[in-house]
Design a protein around this motif. Structure first.
Motif, PDB file in Angstrom:
ATOM      1  N   ILE A  84       0.840  -1.204   0.000  1.00 55.68           N
ATOM      2  CA  ILE A  84       0.000   0.000   0.000  1.00 55.68           C
ATOM      3  C   ILE A  84       0.873   1.251   0.000  1.00 55.68           C
ATOM      4  O   ILE A  84       0.610   2.204  -0.737  1.00 55.68           O
ATOM      5  N   GLU A  85       1.909   1.257   0.818  1.00 54.94           N
ATOM      6  CA  GLU A  85       2.810   2.409   0.877  1.00 54.94           C
ATOM      7  C   GLU A  85       3.498   2.628  -0.463  1.00 54.94           C
ATOM      8  O   GLU A  85       3.663   3.761  -0.916  1.00 54.94           O
ATOM      9  N   LYS A  86       3.896   1.546  -1.108  1.00 55.41           N
ATOM     10  CA  LYS A  86       4.545   1.654  -2.417  1.00 55.41           C
ATOM     11  C   LYS A  86       3.587   2.240  -3.441  1.00 55.41           C
ATOM     12  O   LYS A  86       3.964   3.117  -4.232  1.00 55.41           O
ATOM     13  N   GLU A  87       2.316   1.784  -3.424  1.00 54.16           N
ATOM     14  CA  GLU A  87       1.312   2.326  -4.330  1.00 54.16           C
ATOM     15  C   GLU A  87       1.108   3.819  -4.086  1.00 54.16           C
ATOM     16  O   GLU A  87       1.029   4.607  -5.034  1.00 54.16           O
ATOM     17  N   ARG A  88       1.025   4.212  -2.831  1.00 59.25           N
ATOM     18  CA  ARG A  88       0.837   5.629  -2.496  1.00 59.25           C
ATOM     19  C   ARG A  88       2.030   6.454  -2.956  1.00 59.25           C
ATOM     20  O   ARG A  88       1.866   7.552  -3.483  1.00 59.25           O
ATOM     21  N   SER A  89       3.209   5.923  -2.742  1.00 57.80           N
ATOM     22  CA  SER A  89       4.427   6.626  -3.153  1.00 57.80           C
ATOM     23  C   SER A  89       4.467   6.796  -4.659  1.00 57.80           C
ATOM     24  O   SER A  89       4.792   7.876  -5.163  1.00 57.80           O
ATOM     25  N   ASN A  90       4.124   5.756  -5.387  1.00 60.36           N
ATOM     26  CA  ASN A  90       4.107   5.826  -6.842  1.00 60.36           C
ATOM     27  C   ASN A  90       3.040   6.792  -7.335  1.00 60.36           C
ATOM     28  O   ASN A  90       3.255   7.520  -8.305  1.00 60.36           O
ATOM     29  N   ALA A  91       1.890   6.810  -6.673  1.00 62.67           N
ATOM     30  CA  ALA A  91       0.819   7.710  -7.060  1.00 62.67           C
ATOM     31  C   ALA A  91       1.229   9.165  -6.863  1.00 62.67           C
ATOM     32  O   ALA A  91       0.925  10.032  -7.680  1.00 62.67           O
ATOM     33  N   LYS A  93       4.295  10.309  -7.006  1.00 58.85           N
ATOM     34  CA  LYS A  93       5.295  10.609  -8.032  1.00 58.85           C
ATOM     35  C   LYS A  93       4.635  10.911  -9.366  1.00 58.85           C
ATOM     36  O   LYS A  93       5.125  11.733 -10.134  1.00 58.85           O
ATOM     37  N   ASP A  94       3.508  10.235  -9.636  1.00 57.08           N
ATOM     38  CA  ASP A  94       2.825  10.397 -10.917  1.00 57.08           C
ATOM     39  C   ASP A  94       1.942  11.641 -10.970  1.00 57.08           C
ATOM     40  O   ASP A  94       1.539  12.044 -12.051  1.00 57.08           O
ATOM     41  N   GLN A  95       1.652  12.256  -9.839  1.00 56.44           N
ATOM     42  CA  GLN A  95       0.801  13.445  -9.825  1.00 56.44           C
ATOM     43  C   GLN A  95       1.601  14.645 -10.327  1.00 56.44           C
ATOM     44  O   GLN A  95       2.762  14.842  -9.965  1.00 56.44           O
ATOM     45  N   PRO A  96       0.949  15.474 -11.185  1.00 53.48           N
ATOM     46  CA  PRO A  96       1.634  16.702 -11.631  1.00 53.48           C
ATOM     47  C   PRO A  96       1.816  17.667 -10.472  1.00 53.48           C
ATOM     48  O   PRO A  96       0.972  17.751  -9.580  1.00 53.48           O
ATOM     49  N   GLN A  97       2.887  18.347 -10.494  1.00 49.87           N
ATOM     50  CA  GLN A  97       3.211  19.292  -9.408  1.00 49.87           C
ATOM     51  C   GLN A  97       2.581  20.633  -9.652  1.00 49.87           C
ATOM     52  O   GLN A  97       2.406  21.219 -10.563  1.00 49.87           O
TER      53      GLN A  97
END
Length: 97
Positions: A84-91, A93-97
């Protein structure tokens, strides 16, 4: 197991004159490996308590449940939390800043 820890565990399952067990960890869905592990530990505890005769037997049931719960935490539940933490971290990273 120390006396204080044993008393803490005994307090987990004595409630209103009846014997009830609780899992000290976060409640999880029973259809996940973590939830299944907790469910199996709970069922084993209840079966143990049904067969317990003496207070020492009941104490052993509580100790065994604690050990099973710790195994769940260190195994299936840790793997789920890590995923779950890995998924959140990846999500993030994928969000535009």
């Amino acid at each position: 197991m120390t006396r204080a820890r044993l008393l803490r565990h005994l307090g987990m399952w004595v409630l209103a004159g009846g014997i009830v067990s609780t899992v000290s960890a976060t409640v999880t869905s029973a259809d996940t490996p973590c939830g299944e592990c907790y469910r199996a530990a709970q069922e084993a505890f209840m079966k143990c308590m049904d067969n317990a005769i003496s207070q020492e037997d009941k104490n052993t049931c509580a100790i065994n449940q604690d050990e099973e719960t710790q195994r769940c935490e260190a195994g299936e539940c840790k793997a789920e939390r890590d995923a779950i933490e890995k998924e959140r971290s990846n999500a993030k990273k994928d969000q535009p800043q």
